[in-house]
Enzyme design. Structure first.
Site, PDB file in Angstrom:
ATOM      1  N   LYS A 202      -5.650  -0.891 -17.667  1.00 19.06           N
ATOM      2  CA  LYS A 202      -4.721  -1.357 -16.629  1.00 19.06           C
ATOM      3  C   LYS A 202      -5.505  -1.817 -15.397  1.00 19.06           C
ATOM      4  O   LYS A 202      -6.687  -1.473 -15.241  1.00 19.06           O
ATOM      5  CB  LYS A 202      -3.760  -0.223 -16.258  1.00 19.06           C
ATOM      6  CG  LYS A 202      -4.440   1.004 -15.679  1.00 19.06           C
ATOM      7  CD  LYS A 202      -3.503   2.216 -15.659  1.00 19.06           C
ATOM      8  CE  LYS A 202      -4.197   3.416 -15.051  1.00 19.06           C
ATOM      9  NZ  LYS A 202      -3.435   4.651 -15.243  1.00 19.06           N
TER      10      LYS A 202
ATOM     11  N   ARG B 269       6.674  11.757 -12.267  1.00 19.76           N
ATOM     12  CA  ARG B 269       6.401  10.387 -11.861  1.00 19.76           C
ATOM     13  C   ARG B 269       7.133   9.472 -12.831  1.00 19.76           C
ATOM     14  O   ARG B 269       8.238   9.036 -12.551  1.00 19.76           O
ATOM     15  CB  ARG B 269       4.875  10.185 -11.907  1.00 19.76           C
ATOM     16  CG  ARG B 269       4.362   8.994 -11.182  1.00 19.76           C
ATOM     17  CD  ARG B 269       2.851   8.941 -11.226  1.00 19.76           C
ATOM     18  NE  ARG B 269       2.315   8.752 -12.572  1.00 19.76           N
ATOM     19  CZ  ARG B 269       1.046   8.456 -12.844  1.00 19.76           C
ATOM     20  NH1 ARG B 269       0.171   8.336 -11.879  1.00 19.76           N
ATOM     21  NH2 ARG B 269       0.638   8.287 -14.085  1.00 19.76           N
TER      22      ARG B 269
ATOM     23  N   TYR C 105     -18.550  -6.121  15.871  1.00 22.15           N
ATOM     24  CA  TYR C 105     -17.330  -5.848  16.639  1.00 22.15           C
ATOM     25  C   TYR C 105     -17.463  -4.563  17.438  1.00 22.15           C
ATOM     26  O   TYR C 105     -17.964  -3.555  16.940  1.00 22.15           O
ATOM     27  CB  TYR C 105     -16.130  -5.725  15.703  1.00 22.15           C
ATOM     28  CG  TYR C 105     -15.629  -7.042  15.164  1.00 22.15           C
ATOM     29  CD1 TYR C 105     -15.163  -8.036  16.024  1.00 22.15           C
ATOM     30  CD2 TYR C 105     -15.624  -7.288  13.797  1.00 22.15           C
ATOM     31  CE1 TYR C 105     -14.699  -9.239  15.519  1.00 22.15           C
ATOM     32  CE2 TYR C 105     -15.161  -8.490  13.287  1.00 22.15           C
ATOM     33  CZ  TYR C 105     -14.696  -9.467  14.160  1.00 22.15           C
ATOM     34  OH  TYR C 105     -14.236 -10.647  13.664  1.00 22.15           O
TER      35      TYR C 105
ATOM     36  N   MET D 225     -14.474  -8.280   7.908  1.00 24.64           N
ATOM     37  CA  MET D 225     -13.694  -8.646   6.729  1.00 24.64           C
ATOM     38  C   MET D 225     -14.587  -9.214   5.620  1.00 24.64           C
ATOM     39  O   MET D 225     -14.443  -8.872   4.455  1.00 24.64           O
ATOM     40  CB  MET D 225     -12.624  -9.676   7.109  1.00 24.64           C
ATOM     41  CG  MET D 225     -11.645  -9.955   5.985  1.00 24.64           C
ATOM     42  SD  MET D 225     -10.395 -11.162   6.439  1.00 24.64           S
ATOM     43  CE  MET D 225      -9.474 -10.290   7.687  1.00 24.64           C
TER      44      MET D 225
HETATM   45  C1  LIG Z   1      -4.236   5.686 -15.806  1.00 22.76           C
HETATM   46  C2  LIG Z   1      -3.713   6.513 -16.930  1.00 22.76           C
HETATM   47  C3  LIG Z   1      -4.579   7.061 -17.882  1.00 22.76           C
HETATM   48  C4  LIG Z   1      -6.082   7.002 -17.743  1.00 22.76           C
HETATM   49  O1  LIG Z   1      -6.498   7.979 -16.824  1.00 22.76           O
HETATM   50  P1  LIG Z   1      -8.062   8.197 -16.483  1.00 22.76           P
HETATM   51  O2  LIG Z   1      -8.037   9.366 -15.580  1.00 22.76           O
HETATM   52  O3  LIG Z   1      -8.538   6.954 -15.832  1.00 22.76           O
HETATM   53  O4  LIG Z   1      -8.749   8.474 -17.772  1.00 22.76           O
HETATM   54  C5  LIG Z   1      -4.013   7.704 -18.976  1.00 22.76           C
HETATM   55  N1  LIG Z   1      -2.665   7.820 -19.106  1.00 22.76           N
HETATM   56  C6  LIG Z   1      -1.808   7.346 -18.183  1.00 22.76           C
HETATM   57  C7  LIG Z   1      -0.351   7.526 -18.374  1.00 22.76           C
HETATM   58  C8  LIG Z   1      -2.300   6.680 -17.066  1.00 22.76           C
HETATM   59  O5  LIG Z   1      -1.438   6.215 -16.138  1.00 22.76           O
END
Ligand SMILES: *Cc1c(COP(=O)(O)O)cnc(C)c1O
Length: 347
Positions: free
Chosen positions: A34, A119, A241, A289
């Protein structure tokens, strides 16, 4: 021309994945890619992992999933963690998080049970409803029942055992299916946390899944920024800055073309050094930046166009940078932004 360079070692990602496969005895190991593989590039990384034999990928959104499917072709499972709310996707696997999503789907899915994260996922109350109305699952093939650990990076945290107990109870109420439990850190919690499919992300990218202990993973990333200009200033002159840094001797300042827009936060002021051919240059003055300034007074042979390393073998790993930034490696990687040139060392 990009003034930031990320060198990403796909071979190291693949070796990390294999190491996690060895650790997670009995079950398969997916790859969580992701957020563009935590900022490192989902397509090249997932392609290397697929070629190494990885058959399951997780992304956060449909858009991420579609882009990955185009790159990987048919074959590997690509599961979307946020589900699809009201629709079935022909090329992706939904992670279903609620009864409404179950009602809107048929075919092969993953059911997500909330065992304590509060969640996403089916809360226990909805599981009861599902147990009372099992026809809701007609036409649904449950590939996996999954849950997500909230505190796996703290091996002694009481949530770990509590979540496993709740999850095992929840599974008794559901049709028999394969299970998916551990994230990166969960793989290191021992056999109770093993399942049919682990879901590591961070550890693949070299982040330490066992904070406080030596990192069992191989680093994956080198981050360098390019020097744009060198400037000699007299004592008494300030840099940047707010005039927050004052030269106390005749000084040479190297200005580098990276800044907080590239995920290097202002908080690094006074904390960071860059490396040029094993010479250490302290960051001086505010992070802007698009620019950062380093004290190059004692540095030999540096010129505009040269590169300073900020993460890599001569400086620090991602976790080390995270400590300087007051955050975790996950946030450092995903903050890196789109202006870097990304170069991949093939597996
Ligand atoms: C992001 C995520 C993972 C991976 O977690 P890591 O700590 O990066 O290994 C696994 N399962 C779910 C549902 C996640 O949201």
């Amino acid at each position: 021309m990009a003034h930031g360079l990320l060198t990403i070692d796909c071979g190291a990602v693949v070796r990390n994945w294999r190491r996690l496969c060895d650790m997670h005895r009995g079950g398969a190991v997916s790859a969580v890619v992701k957020a563009n593989a935590y900022g490192l590039g989902a397509v090249p990384i997932a392609t290397a992992l697929r070629d190494a034999g990885c058959r399951h990928f997780f992304v956060a959104t449909v858009e991420e999933g579609e882009a990955l499917r185009d790159a990987l072709g048919e074959g590997p499972m690509i599961a979307v963690l946020d589900g699809f709310r009201a629709r079935q996707h022909p090329r992706l696997t939904s992670v279903l998080n609620s009864l409404d999503e179950i009602r809107a789907h048929s075919g092969a899915v993953i059911l997500h049970v909330d065992s304590g994260m509060s969640r996403l996922g089916l809360p226990l109350s909805e599981l009861e409803a599902l147990a009372d109305e099992p026809t809701l699952l007609d036409g649904i093939e449950t590939l996996y029942v999954m849950t997500h650990l909230a505190a796996a990076e703290e091996a002694e945290h009481p949530l770990n055992a509590a979540q496993i107990e709740r999850f095992n109870e929840a599974c008794l109420r559901l049709p028999r299916a394969r299970r998916s439990i551990a994230n990166s850190s969960g793989i290191f919690l021992g056999p109770r946390f093993a399942s049919d499919l682990a879901r590591p992300g961070a550890a693949l990218y070299g982040i330490n899944p066992t904070p406080g202990q030596p990192n069992p993973m191989e680093p994956v990333l080198r981050l360098e920024g390019q020097v744009l200009q060198l400037r000699d200033i007299p004592p008494g002159q300030t840099v940047g800055y707010g005039g927050s840094w004052l030269a106390t001797r005749p000084s040479r300042i190297a200005t580098m073309g990276l800044g907080y827009a590239d995920g290097l936060p202002r908080r690094l002021e006074g904390r960071l050094t860059g490396d040029f051919r094993e010479q250490k240059l302290p960051l001086v003055g505010r992070v802007s930046m698009d620019l950062m300034t380093f004290d190059a007074t004692d540095t030999q042979r540096i010129r505009p166009g040269r590169w300073l390393e900020l993460i890599g073998p001569n400086t620090r790993d991602v976790d080390g940078m995270a400590e300087l930034c007051g955050t975790i490696g996950y946030e450092v990687l995903t903050a890196l932004g789109s202006r870097f040139r990304r170069e991949y060392i093939p597996a």
